[in-house]
Design a protein around this motif. Structure first.
Motif, PDB file in Angstrom:
ATOM      1  N   ARG A 145       0.822  -1.204   0.000  1.00 28.22           N
ATOM      2  CA  ARG A 145       0.000   0.000   0.000  1.00 28.22           C
ATOM      3  C   ARG A 145       0.861   1.260   0.000  1.00 28.22           C
ATOM      4  N   GLY A 155      -7.403  -4.907  -2.351  1.00 28.07           N
ATOM      5  CA  GLY A 155      -8.827  -4.599  -2.236  1.00 28.07           C
ATOM      6  C   GLY A 155      -9.110  -3.124  -2.351  1.00 28.07           C
ATOM      7  N   GLY A 156     -10.387  -2.797  -2.401  1.00 30.75           N
ATOM      8  CA  GLY A 156     -10.770  -1.390  -2.469  1.00 30.75           C
ATOM      9  C   GLY A 156     -12.236  -1.188  -2.176  1.00 30.75           C
ATOM     10  N   GLU A 171     -10.783  -3.778  -8.703  1.00 27.53           N
ATOM     11  CA  GLU A 171      -9.650  -3.464  -7.822  1.00 27.53           C
ATOM     12  C   GLU A 171      -8.435  -4.328  -8.147  1.00 27.53           C
ATOM     13  N   GLU A 175      -5.037  -2.435  -9.095  1.00 21.32           N
ATOM     14  CA  GLU A 175      -3.905  -2.453  -8.167  1.00 21.32           C
ATOM     15  C   GLU A 175      -2.832  -3.477  -8.529  1.00 21.32           C
ATOM     16  N   ASP A 244      -3.413   2.857  -5.993  1.00 26.54           N
ATOM     17  CA  ASP A 244      -2.849   3.111  -4.658  1.00 26.54           C
ATOM     18  C   ASP A 244      -1.823   2.065  -4.213  1.00 26.54           C
TER      19      ASP A 244
HETATM   20 MG    MG Z   1      -6.978  -0.500  -2.274  1.00 30.46          MG
END
Ligand code: MG
Ligand code: RP5
Ligand code: MG
Length: 278
Positions: A145, A155-156, A171, A175, A244
């Motif tokens: 992260r 995840g998100g 996600e 990511e 992110d």
């Molecule tokens: Mg996330």
């Protein structure tokens, strides 16, 4: 014990907000805590954001707590939560901070976590066994992260009106496969592959996440689904961190892994499901 994260400060707007110190037996709302006076903090970064709630004192803000409120699901997996002075109460207990912190929604903030796994292999292509547990070693796709630097599930947040099965795919693509940087046509091709690879998942968890952003009035909840790659199809995809996430890789699973929030307890559920080494 939940609220292990209640010790951490909340980071936002470049400032650190120190939480009111709580002993484990002071977390439950059932135990009265006379001098409980935690800082009240809602990050300015949330003001006027279309995806964020308005302030709890705003007259035009009339949410339907504990219900599906238009596009926003304000129901908690834990059950009915109380609302005191216009603010939902964290059903797990005190966190040492009130307000929304850096979370967009008052009450539950819903996320989804894809747990993409495969069996670890030796250089010779055999499945790797752990010498102590005599069980097969599972690997999962982990991201690092950007906010805390910790390794985590990719995840998100569930977007307003989005179904969880879509959040899981979106996600993972953003990511772990950097889909946001792809041209539209490449993104469509990738989406088609992911549709197939994510066709059959096993839900392993649905509930509260012990997230460092949680407050007395806002908290994270997630649905975690395991997608196990038995024939190497996912391995063909090139992992590339995006959005992110600042890093991504396959990680060998064992009980000593230190992951973001309560992600290692989600991983443990997948281990049990697959009868892997822990
Ligand atoms: Mg996330
Ligand atoms: C965790 O935060 C969830 O389990 C999920 O992994 C993540 C969602 O938040 P963002 O990654 O969008 O910040 O509580
Ligand atoms: Mg994301």
């Amino acid at each position: 014990v939940w609220q292990i994260q209640a010790c951490c400060a909340v980071n936002g707007d470049g400032i650190k907000v120190q939480r009111f110190h709580l002993e484990p037996d002071q977390i439950s709302w059932e135990n009265p805590l006379k001098d409980y006076n935690p800082p009240d903090y809602t990050s300015e970064s949330l003001f006027n954001k279309p995806w964020a709630d308005k302030d709890s004192g705003d007259k035009s803000f009339a949410p339907r707590w504990n219900e599906k409120d238009g596009n926003v699901d304000r129901r908690s997996f834990i059950g009915y939560y109380q609302v005191v002075s216009g603010r939902p109460l964290n059903p797990i207990g005190r966190t040492g901070i009130q307000g929304r912190g850096v979370l967009g929604k008052w009450g539950p903030n819903h996320a989804a976590d894809p747990v993409v796994t495969r069996w670890a292999c030796t250089d010779g292509g055999d499945i790797k066994m752990d010498e102590t547990t005599r069980k097969r070693i599972l690997q999962f796709v982990a991201i690092q992260r950007g906010d805390t630097g910790e390794w985590a599930l990719p995840g998100g947040m569930v977007d307003p009106g989005e179904v969880v099965s879509e959040t899981l795919k979106r996600e993972f693509m953003e990511e772990a496969l950097n889909s946001l940087m792809l041209a539209e046509s490449d993104k469509d091709d990738l989406k088609k592959k992911i549709e197939l690879l994510f066709k059959h998942g096993d839900e392993v968890y649905r509930g509260y996440v012990d997230d460092p952003r949680n407050t007395d009035n806002s908290w994270m909840e997630t649905v975690a689904v395991n997608f196990h790659d038995d024939n190497g199809d996912l391995t063909l995809l090139e992992l590339k961190a995006g959005d992110d996430a600042i890093n991504v890789r396959w990680v060998d699973i064992n009980r000593d892994l230190k992951l973001y929030a309560s992600h290692s307890s989600i991983i443990e559920k997948v281990v049990k499901l697959r009868d892997a080494s822990w």
